[in-house]
Design a protein around this motif. Structure first.
Motif, PDB file in Angstrom:
ATOM      1  N   GLY A 131       0.814  -1.213   0.000  1.00 55.98           N
ATOM      2  CA  GLY A 131       0.000   0.000   0.000  1.00 55.98           C
ATOM      3  C   GLY A 131       0.845   1.259   0.000  1.00 55.98           C
ATOM      4  O   GLY A 131       0.551   2.215  -0.741  1.00 55.98           O
ATOM      5  N   ARG A 132       1.892   1.277   0.805  1.00 53.86           N
ATOM      6  CA  ARG A 132       2.737   2.470   0.859  1.00 53.86           C
ATOM      7  C   ARG A 132       3.422   2.719  -0.492  1.00 53.86           C
ATOM      8  O   ARG A 132       3.530   3.862  -0.948  1.00 53.86           O
ATOM      9  CB  ARG A 132       3.792   2.338   1.956  1.00 53.86           C
ATOM     10  CG  ARG A 132       3.243   2.454   3.361  1.00 53.86           C
ATOM     11  CD  ARG A 132       4.351   2.715   4.375  1.00 53.86           C
ATOM     12  NE  ARG A 132       4.866   4.062   4.204  1.00 53.86           N
ATOM     13  CZ  ARG A 132       5.015   4.935   5.200  1.00 53.86           C
ATOM     14  NH1 ARG A 132       4.683   4.596   6.433  1.00 53.86           N
ATOM     15  NH2 ARG A 132       5.507   6.141   4.971  1.00 53.86           N
ATOM     16  N   ILE A 140      -4.168  -8.064  -3.323  1.00 52.03           N
ATOM     17  CA  ILE A 140      -2.918  -8.390  -4.011  1.00 52.03           C
ATOM     18  C   ILE A 140      -2.032  -9.250  -3.111  1.00 52.03           C
ATOM     19  O   ILE A 140      -1.464 -10.262  -3.541  1.00 52.03           O
ATOM     20  CB  ILE A 140      -2.174  -7.103  -4.412  1.00 52.03           C
ATOM     21  CG1 ILE A 140      -2.977  -6.321  -5.447  1.00 52.03           C
ATOM     22  CG2 ILE A 140      -0.790  -7.439  -4.966  1.00 52.03           C
ATOM     23  CD1 ILE A 140      -2.399  -4.942  -5.761  1.00 52.03           C
ATOM     24  N   ALA A 141      -1.938  -8.867  -1.850  1.00 53.64           N
ATOM     25  CA  ALA A 141      -1.057  -9.577  -0.922  1.00 53.64           C
ATOM     26  C   ALA A 141      -1.524 -10.996  -0.685  1.00 53.64           C
ATOM     27  O   ALA A 141      -0.721 -11.942  -0.759  1.00 53.64           O
ATOM     28  CB  ALA A 141      -0.968  -8.814   0.408  1.00 53.64           C
ATOM     29  N   ILE A 200      -9.567   3.959  -7.378  1.00 50.77           N
ATOM     30  CA  ILE A 200      -8.378   3.126  -7.197  1.00 50.77           C
ATOM     31  C   ILE A 200      -8.721   1.690  -7.538  1.00 50.77           C
ATOM     32  O   ILE A 200      -9.608   1.081  -6.922  1.00 50.77           O
ATOM     33  CB  ILE A 200      -7.857   3.208  -5.749  1.00 50.77           C
ATOM     34  CG1 ILE A 200      -7.649   4.666  -5.333  1.00 50.77           C
ATOM     35  CG2 ILE A 200      -6.560   2.420  -5.609  1.00 50.77           C
ATOM     36  CD1 ILE A 200      -6.640   5.428  -6.175  1.00 50.77           C
ATOM     37  N   GLY A 201      -8.058   1.144  -8.534  1.00 51.22           N
ATOM     38  CA  GLY A 201      -8.365  -0.230  -8.926  1.00 51.22           C
ATOM     39  C   GLY A 201      -7.518  -0.698 -10.088  1.00 51.22           C
ATOM     40  O   GLY A 201      -6.730   0.058 -10.664  1.00 51.22           O
ATOM     41  N   PHE A 202      -7.700  -1.966 -10.420  1.00 48.47           N
ATOM     42  CA  PHE A 202      -7.008  -2.566 -11.553  1.00 48.47           C
ATOM     43  C   PHE A 202      -7.606  -2.085 -12.873  1.00 48.47           C
ATOM     44  O   PHE A 202      -8.730  -1.551 -12.916  1.00 48.47           O
ATOM     45  CB  PHE A 202      -7.162  -4.090 -11.513  1.00 48.47           C
ATOM     46  CG  PHE A 202      -6.413  -4.782 -10.417  1.00 48.47           C
ATOM     47  CD1 PHE A 202      -5.039  -4.664 -10.315  1.00 48.47           C
ATOM     48  CD2 PHE A 202      -7.079  -5.590  -9.501  1.00 48.47           C
ATOM     49  CE1 PHE A 202      -4.331  -5.326  -9.319  1.00 48.47           C
ATOM     50  CE2 PHE A 202      -6.392  -6.260  -8.508  1.00 48.47           C
ATOM     51  CZ  PHE A 202      -5.011  -6.127  -8.414  1.00 48.47           C
ATOM     52  N   SER A 203      -6.893  -2.331 -13.942  1.00 47.85           N
ATOM     53  CA  SER A 203      -7.493  -2.271 -15.268  1.00 47.85           C
ATOM     54  C   SER A 203      -8.503  -3.402 -15.391  1.00 47.85           C
ATOM     55  O   SER A 203      -8.481  -4.359 -14.600  1.00 47.85           O
ATOM     56  CB  SER A 203      -6.415  -2.415 -16.347  1.00 47.85           C
ATOM     57  OG  SER A 203      -5.839  -3.732 -16.277  1.00 47.85           O
ATOM     58  N   ASP A 263      -7.670  -1.647   0.610  1.00 48.62           N
ATOM     59  CA  ASP A 263      -8.526  -2.782   0.277  1.00 48.62           C
ATOM     60  C   ASP A 263      -7.934  -3.559  -0.894  1.00 48.62           C
ATOM     61  O   ASP A 263      -7.889  -4.802  -0.891  1.00 48.62           O
ATOM     62  CB  ASP A 263      -9.927  -2.266  -0.064  1.00 48.62           C
ATOM     63  CG  ASP A 263     -10.957  -3.370  -0.168  1.00 48.62           C
ATOM     64  OD1 ASP A 263     -10.676  -4.509   0.256  1.00 48.62           O
ATOM     65  OD2 ASP A 263     -12.063  -3.098  -0.676  1.00 48.62           O
ATOM     66  N   LEU A 264      -7.440  -2.860  -1.879  1.00 53.21           N
ATOM     67  CA  LEU A 264      -6.853  -3.510  -3.056  1.00 53.21           C
ATOM     68  C   LEU A 264      -5.515  -4.158  -2.714  1.00 53.21           C
ATOM     69  O   LEU A 264      -5.213  -5.272  -3.162  1.00 53.21           O
ATOM     70  CB  LEU A 264      -6.673  -2.478  -4.170  1.00 53.21           C
ATOM     71  CG  LEU A 264      -6.491  -3.038  -5.581  1.00 53.21           C
ATOM     72  CD1 LEU A 264      -7.735  -3.792  -6.028  1.00 53.21           C
ATOM     73  CD2 LEU A 264      -6.192  -1.908  -6.555  1.00 53.21           C
TER      74      LEU A 264
END
Length: 409
Positions: free
Chosen positions: A86-87, A208-209, A299-302, A203-204
């Motif tokens: 996230g950072r 991913i993690a 904020i999100g993926f394609s 949240d995203l």
């Protein structure tokens, strides 16, 4: 093709106009005196790190139960990975890194022992008493259950951190929270607005993690193979790229190919989030953090990466989370939680005094169990029932293996 224009980020604050400025925070439920050495979001992070609930995360399950191996992820290591991802993304998008870190470190504080199996069992036990949901419980931990300050219950975090912790909430639960805190962190579930961009990002980063480390832990456990997950283009293309650049990995009996594949997949997802989100931010150009809350999620993926991530989640669900070996241990975990709940409701004096003395017995029992680590829950179950369910499972498995070997002679 010309490069897209860079995002406008203040070189002093390192924030874009839509980043959350701690000086403009909506504040805390209990006012505190400002300090000269830390801003409000940094203070939130520090309060979380020093909390009892945060320390417990080291012995709380992610997928594999705590006793199953020392190198599997726990809620603590997962939270650290979310914070790191996230950072890194926040820095590029002009979002507040400290706020992202605070949300990431606190987002799993309300998880029960034994992962989602524990949550499901506790929710069933609480079905007639308001239910149980780990996001609500995480908020409850930082608002009520942590007892570290003389002047108030909880950690007294800022609105923005608490908003990010409460990433899911039913309409019914939101209305209860709204009645207690009008215009507070649950309001967006009623009026249909979005959380701040830092909450969206965390949240995203969470997704991913856990997708990446569940591949790692799943292969380490022997329940899935790298070849299995390479059936998906998202994983396969990064494995193939690793082999093309480092052909010797094909003959390496260790885990380097797995690590290299996951590393490349993580990088690709991070870069995709940055590129897709930056394009949305440039187009929407929200003038402030609050303005971004009124817009569609930015904020999100394609679209293509989101579809690939969904396919990965589906494979992990079918091949790993519902693997027969995982099912056997998680069913025992549910039994432990159910039997602990029944024992404490029948005899609340078996809990610690602060919980035993409460009038709301069922919620007190839920709070007590939710705060347990895996090993403390197992110890309490042994103390109250005289049984060690996981030792019994291990013994029966060993006996079955021995019988099978003898039968093959």
């Amino acid at each position: 093709m010309q490069d897209a224009p860079a995002l406008s980020i203040d070189p002093l604050t390192r924030l874009a106009p839509w980043g959350s400025d701690p000086a403009a925070s909506r504040g805390r439920r209990h006012p505190v005196v400002a300090t000269r050495d830390r801003n409000d979001f940094q203070r939130d992070r520090d309060r979380i790190v020093h909390s009892t609930a945060f320390r417990r995360l080291v012995y709380k399950t992610q997928v594999f139960l705590n006793h199953e191996g020392d190198l599997f992820r726990t809620r603590l290591t997962h939270s650290l990975e979310v914070a790191q991802l996230g950072r890194a993304i926040a820095r590029t998008l002009g979002l507040n890194e400290d706020l992202v870190e605070a949300i990431a470190l606190a987002h799993d504080l309300g998880h029960t022992p034994f992962g989602h199996a524990g949550q499901d069992a506790l929710h069933a036990c609480m079905a007639e008493h308001g239910g149980f949901e780990h996001n609500l419980q995480s908020l409850r931990v930082v608002d009520v259950l942590e007892a570290r300050y003389a002047a108030f219950d909880g950690l007294n975090l800022t609105f923005e951190t608490r908003e990010g912790i409460l990433k899911h909430c039913s309409r019914r639960d939101a209305e209860v929270l709204e009645a207690d805190e009008p215009g507070g962190v649950a309001r967006r579930f009623i009026d249909g607005t979005r959380p701040g961009l830092e909450a969206q990002l965390t949240d995203l980063a969470d997704a991913i993690a856990y997708n990446a480390h569940d591949i790692d832990d799943g292969v380490r456990s022997g329940l899935i193979t790298l070849d299995q997950v390479c059936e998906l283009p998202l994983v396969r293309r990064h494995r193939d790229a690793a082999l093309a650049e480092h052909p010797a990995l094909a003959a390496d009996a260790g885990r380097r190919l797995l690590y290299e594949t996951i590393r490349r997949m993580l990088s690709a997802q991070v870069h995709d989030v940055i590129d897709a989100s930056a394009a949305r931010l440039r187009e929407a150009a929200p003038g402030s953090a609050d303005a971004a809350r009124t817009l569609p999620r930015l904020i999100g993926f394609s679209d293509a990466m989101r579809e690939e991530g969904t396919a990965l989640k589906r494979l992990l669900f079918q091949a790993l989370y519902r693997h027969p070996q995982v099912n056997r241990t998680t069913e025992l975990a549910r039994q432990v939680v159910r039997e602990l709940f029944a024992a404490y409701v029948a005899a609340p004096q078996e809990m610690r005094p602060g919980f035993a003395a409460r009038d709301d017995r069922h919620r007190a029992v839920a709070d007590f169990i939710a705060g347990m680590t895996d090993r403390f829950a197992l110890g309490e179950h042994r103390r109250l029932t005289g049984r060690d369910l996981f030792a019994e499972l291990a013994a029966s498995t060993a006996a079955a293996d021995t019988a099978g070997a003898d039968g093959g002679r």
